[in-house]
Scaffold this motif. Structure first.
Motif, PDB file in Angstrom:
ATOM      1  N   LEU A   1      36.287  34.080   9.925  1.00  0.00           N
ATOM      2  CA  LEU A   1      35.244  33.814   8.543  1.00  0.00           C
ATOM      3  C   LEU A   1      34.269  34.680   8.421  1.00  0.00           C
ATOM      4  O   LEU A   1      33.321  35.032   7.650  1.00  0.00           O
ATOM      5  N   TYR A   2      34.110  35.237  10.042  1.00  0.00           N
ATOM      6  CA  TYR A   2      32.245  36.337   9.703  1.00  0.00           C
ATOM      7  C   TYR A   2      32.736  37.406   9.347  1.00  0.00           C
ATOM      8  O   TYR A   2      32.740  38.616   9.650  1.00  0.00           O
TER       9      TYR A   2
ATOM     10  N   PHE B   1      33.959  21.950   5.027  1.00  0.00           N
ATOM     11  CA  PHE B   1      32.857  22.958   4.275  1.00  0.00           C
ATOM     12  C   PHE B   1      32.634  22.642   2.919  1.00  0.00           C
ATOM     13  O   PHE B   1      31.116  22.716   2.032  1.00  0.00           O
ATOM     14  N   VAL B   2      33.768  21.472   2.181  1.00  0.00           N
ATOM     15  CA  VAL B   2      32.900  20.811   0.755  1.00  0.00           C
ATOM     16  C   VAL B   2      32.164  20.859   1.238  1.00  0.00           C
ATOM     17  O   VAL B   2      30.737  20.042   0.152  1.00  0.00           O
ATOM     18  N   GLY B   3      32.213  18.951   2.136  1.00  0.00           N
ATOM     19  CA  GLY B   3      30.643  18.945   2.265  1.00  0.00           C
ATOM     20  C   GLY B   3      29.575  19.563   2.384  1.00  0.00           C
ATOM     21  O   GLY B   3      28.118  18.674   1.832  1.00  0.00           O
ATOM     22  N   GLY B   4      29.507  20.800   2.980  1.00  0.00           N
ATOM     23  CA  GLY B   4      28.561  21.507   2.712  1.00  0.00           C
ATOM     24  C   GLY B   4      28.532  22.298   1.484  1.00  0.00           C
ATOM     25  O   GLY B   4      27.310  22.933   1.158  1.00  0.00           O
ATOM     26  N   ALA B   5      29.500  22.234   1.310  1.00  0.00           N
ATOM     27  CA  ALA B   5      29.154  22.867  -0.974  1.00  0.00           C
ATOM     28  C   ALA B   5      28.612  22.237  -1.134  1.00  0.00           C
ATOM     29  O   ALA B   5      27.107  22.139  -2.162  1.00  0.00           O
ATOM     30  N   TRP B   6      28.605  20.674  -1.391  1.00  0.00           N
ATOM     31  CA  TRP B   6      27.510  19.035  -2.189  1.00  0.00           C
ATOM     32  C   TRP B   6      26.559  19.785  -1.000  1.00  0.00           C
ATOM     33  O   TRP B   6      25.686  20.019  -2.686  1.00  0.00           O
ATOM     34  N   ARG B   7      25.636  19.999   0.017  1.00  0.00           N
ATOM     35  CA  ARG B   7      24.337  19.636   0.184  1.00  0.00           C
ATOM     36  C   ARG B   7      23.770  21.178  -0.188  1.00  0.00           C
ATOM     37  O   ARG B   7      22.357  21.104  -0.221  1.00  0.00           O
TER      38      ARG B   7
ATOM     39  N   ASP C   1      31.850  23.216 -10.593  1.00  0.00           N
ATOM     40  CA  ASP C   1      31.586  24.264  -9.928  1.00  0.00           C
ATOM     41  C   ASP C   1      32.146  25.680  -8.716  1.00  0.00           C
ATOM     42  O   ASP C   1      32.856  26.612  -8.927  1.00  0.00           O
ATOM     43  N   VAL C   2      32.672  23.931  -7.590  1.00  0.00           N
ATOM     44  CA  VAL C   2      33.648  25.171  -5.902  1.00  0.00           C
ATOM     45  C   VAL C   2      35.332  25.582  -7.069  1.00  0.00           C
ATOM     46  O   VAL C   2      35.381  26.570  -7.298  1.00  0.00           O
ATOM     47  N   VAL C   3      35.272  24.484  -8.084  1.00  0.00           N
ATOM     48  CA  VAL C   3      37.122  25.044  -8.410  1.00  0.00           C
ATOM     49  C   VAL C   3      37.228  25.918  -9.392  1.00  0.00           C
ATOM     50  O   VAL C   3      37.533  27.115  -9.369  1.00  0.00           O
ATOM     51  N   ARG C   4      35.460  26.277  -9.740  1.00  0.00           N
ATOM     52  CA  ARG C   4      35.464  27.731 -11.205  1.00  0.00           C
ATOM     53  C   ARG C   4      35.493  28.737 -10.301  1.00  0.00           C
ATOM     54  O   ARG C   4      36.057  29.334 -10.476  1.00  0.00           O
ATOM     55  N   ILE C   5      34.514  28.612  -9.028  1.00  0.00           N
ATOM     56  CA  ILE C   5      34.486  30.065  -8.749  1.00  0.00           C
ATOM     57  C   ILE C   5      35.867  30.372  -7.506  1.00  0.00           C
ATOM     58  O   ILE C   5      35.947  31.043  -7.250  1.00  0.00           O
ATOM     59  N   VAL C   6      36.490  29.392  -7.064  1.00  0.00           N
ATOM     60  CA  VAL C   6      37.598  29.814  -6.573  1.00  0.00           C
ATOM     61  C   VAL C   6      38.337  30.616  -7.314  1.00  0.00           C
ATOM     62  O   VAL C   6      39.031  31.202  -7.005  1.00  0.00           O
ATOM     63  N   ARG C   7      38.590  29.713  -8.025  1.00  0.00           N
ATOM     64  CA  ARG C   7      39.727  30.684  -9.712  1.00  0.00           C
ATOM     65  C   ARG C   7      39.272  32.088  -9.895  1.00  0.00           C
ATOM     66  O   ARG C   7      39.714  32.395 -10.157  1.00  0.00           O
ATOM     67  N   ARG C   8      37.679  32.188  -9.455  1.00  0.00           N
ATOM     68  CA  ARG C   8      37.273  33.568 -10.333  1.00  0.00           C
ATOM     69  C   ARG C   8      37.684  34.708  -9.028  1.00  0.00           C
ATOM     70  O   ARG C   8      37.472  35.472  -9.899  1.00  0.00           O
ATOM     71  N   GLU C   9      37.722  34.046  -8.256  1.00  0.00           N
ATOM     72  CA  GLU C   9      37.365  34.957  -6.971  1.00  0.00           C
ATOM     73  C   GLU C   9      38.616  35.060  -6.096  1.00  0.00           C
ATOM     74  O   GLU C   9      38.630  36.111  -5.599  1.00  0.00           O
TER      75      GLU C   9
ATOM     76  N   ARG D   1      36.863  31.121   4.177  1.00  0.00           N
ATOM     77  CA  ARG D   1      35.609  32.007   4.051  1.00  0.00           C
ATOM     78  C   ARG D   1      34.701  31.964   2.720  1.00  0.00           C
ATOM     79  O   ARG D   1      33.541  32.559   2.436  1.00  0.00           O
ATOM     80  N   LEU D   2      35.070  31.843   1.976  1.00  0.00           N
ATOM     81  CA  LEU D   2      34.292  31.504   0.569  1.00  0.00           C
ATOM     82  C   LEU D   2      33.914  30.583   0.624  1.00  0.00           C
ATOM     83  O   LEU D   2      32.551  30.533  -0.023  1.00  0.00           O
ATOM     84  N   LEU D   3      33.622  29.013   0.979  1.00  0.00           N
ATOM     85  CA  LEU D   3      33.058  27.835   1.257  1.00  0.00           C
ATOM     86  C   LEU D   3      32.025  27.931   1.938  1.00  0.00           C
ATOM     87  O   LEU D   3      31.364  27.990   2.026  1.00  0.00           O
ATOM     88  N   LEU D   4      32.163  29.276   3.178  1.00  0.00           N
ATOM     89  CA  LEU D   4      31.130  29.089   4.462  1.00  0.00           C
ATOM     90  C   LEU D   4      29.908  30.140   3.394  1.00  0.00           C
ATOM     91  O   LEU D   4      28.788  29.881   3.878  1.00  0.00           O
ATOM     92  N   ARG D   5      30.541  31.202   2.678  1.00  0.00           N
ATOM     93  CA  ARG D   5      29.490  31.940   1.728  1.00  0.00           C
ATOM     94  C   ARG D   5      28.745  31.628   0.883  1.00  0.00           C
ATOM     95  O   ARG D   5      28.076  31.846   0.469  1.00  0.00           O
TER      96      ARG D   5
END
Length: 384
Positions: free
Chosen positions: A16-17, A48-54, A61-69, A135-139
């Motif tokens: 992940l790093y 990791f998902v909960g961290g994105a909410w915080r 938003d999360v689904v969109r950027i995962v689809r994009r990247e 890795r994406l969610l973490l960043r």
């Protein structure tokens, strides 16, 4: 007394790093060799998902950027994680959040495989996909938090009324028909209903002394030609007394406004973008039939001209609407404009202006402007 790191922890440390595929391979090999780690791996994914909410992100938003990247497999994985996390976390987050979860659920129901089922692949490939997603969610960076817990009756609480259902149906038919006259009639009726809906909601809030306040939503601005699309969204937002702030790096604009106006922006922007794409396809076909090859420059210039001309038409329509207003409407709209501006400046204290580049095809510009003139936009009717 120290304990031995779990397989998941060792896989995360390896994968992940770092930015390399080799790091993903190392972590995936560890996970693939230890089926007992699957439960912990899923639990950590929900964290990791909960961290994105915080950090201010929302499900769409999360689904969109995962689809994009990333790839489709990652979209399925993150959708499953979001639904699992929402099933365990019962914290109320507001109607927009709920609607995004419902859309994910509906999308999962339309797939051949259950969203929570692992892909039909080997454990190593599955683990590689999971680690790539984590890795994406973490960043994910922090973004401006939207008000997801607004009380009932405020801008954070969209109402899926019968009128909105009618508007969506009319715009869908306008986009699907091959007859310009029918599209014009359908789109004009939809615009009329949107206008009445927005004005009725504004006046109702004043008359009932409702504690109405601006809210915000995020709308995806996807490549290609995202700058022209962001300009189009800005024009639609301004015409509906909203403000749009584009985040180019993350592929979305945040639109600030009162709820009925946010609904109008979402519906009208989507419809105009569909109309623009269809018109551009027809224009390119005509250019090719005339023996002229059209390129990326043609399409960029086409959409830029379309956005520019639509902005002019919407500004004219808005000016005519304000002049037609009377009685209590004008002070209501003026107060709302001030409230939206203040909220936008609070959320985005520092913004910069972006210029369109690559607009150098005269034929594309002319065709785009003509298509904008044909697009279905009508000024809001005066109050009776």
């Amino acid at each position: 007394m120290s304990s031995t790191p779990s397989t998941v922890e060792r896989a995360f440390e390896a994968a992940l790093y770092a930015d390399t595929d080799a790091a993903l391979d190392t972590g995936a090999s560890l996970l693939a060799s230890d089926p007992a780690s699957d439960a912990e791996l899923a639990r950590r994914g929900e964290e990791f998902v909960g961290g994105a909410w915080r950090r201010g992100w929302q499900p769409a938003d999360v689904v969109r950027i995962v689809r994009r990247e990333l790839d489709d497999v990652h979209v399925r994985l993150v959708s499953a994680l979001i639904l699992d996390e929402s099933g365990r976390n019962r914290q109320p987050r507001g109607p927009r959040w709920t609607a995004q979860l419902e859309e994910l659920t509906a999308g999962a129901a339309g797939t051949k495989a259950p969203p929570r089922a692992e892909p039909r692949t080997d454990r190593f490939s599955y683990a590689t996909a999971v680690l790539g997603l984590y890795r994406l969610l973490l960043r994910l960076p922090s973004v401006e938090p939207l008000d997801v817990d607004a009380p009932k009756g405020t801008a954070g609480a969209p109402k899926d009324s019968r009128m909105l259902t009618r508007i969506r149906a009319l715009l869908a038919k306008a986009e699907a028909t091959g007859f310009p006259e029918e599209a014009e009639a359908l789109s004009a009726k939809a615009q009329e209903l949107m206008a009445r809906h927005s004005i009725d909601e504004a006046l109702l809030a004043v008359r009932t002394h409702a504690k109405d306040a601006p809210g915000a939503c995020r709308i995806g601005v996807d490549p290609p030609y995202e700058t022209a699309k962001a300009v189009l969204l800005d024009a639609v937002s301004g015409a509906n007394r909203c403000r749009a702030v584009w985040n180019e790096a993350l592929g979305f604009s945040t639109v600030v406004g009162f709820e009925p106006d946010l609904e109008a922006v979402e519906l009208l922007y989507t419809s105009l973008l569909v109309q623009a794409t269809a018109a551009m396809t027809r224009a390119e076909a005509a250019q090719r039939a005339g023996g002229r090859k059209r390129t990326k420059s043609f399409r960029q210039s086409f959409l830029a001209a379309y956005a520019h001309r639509i902005g002019d038409r919407l500004a004219e329509a808005t000016e005519g609407q304000v002049k037609a207003g009377e009685g209590e409407l004008l002070p209501v709209l003026a107060a709302r404009d001030v409230a939206v501006t203040d909220e936008t400046e609070r959320m985005f204290p520092a913004t910069v202006t972006t210029r369109l580049r690559g607009v150098n095809d005269a034929a594309g510009w002319e065709e785009g402007a003509a298509a904008a003139d044909r697009a279905q936009v009508r000024a809001r009717p005066p109050l009776r």
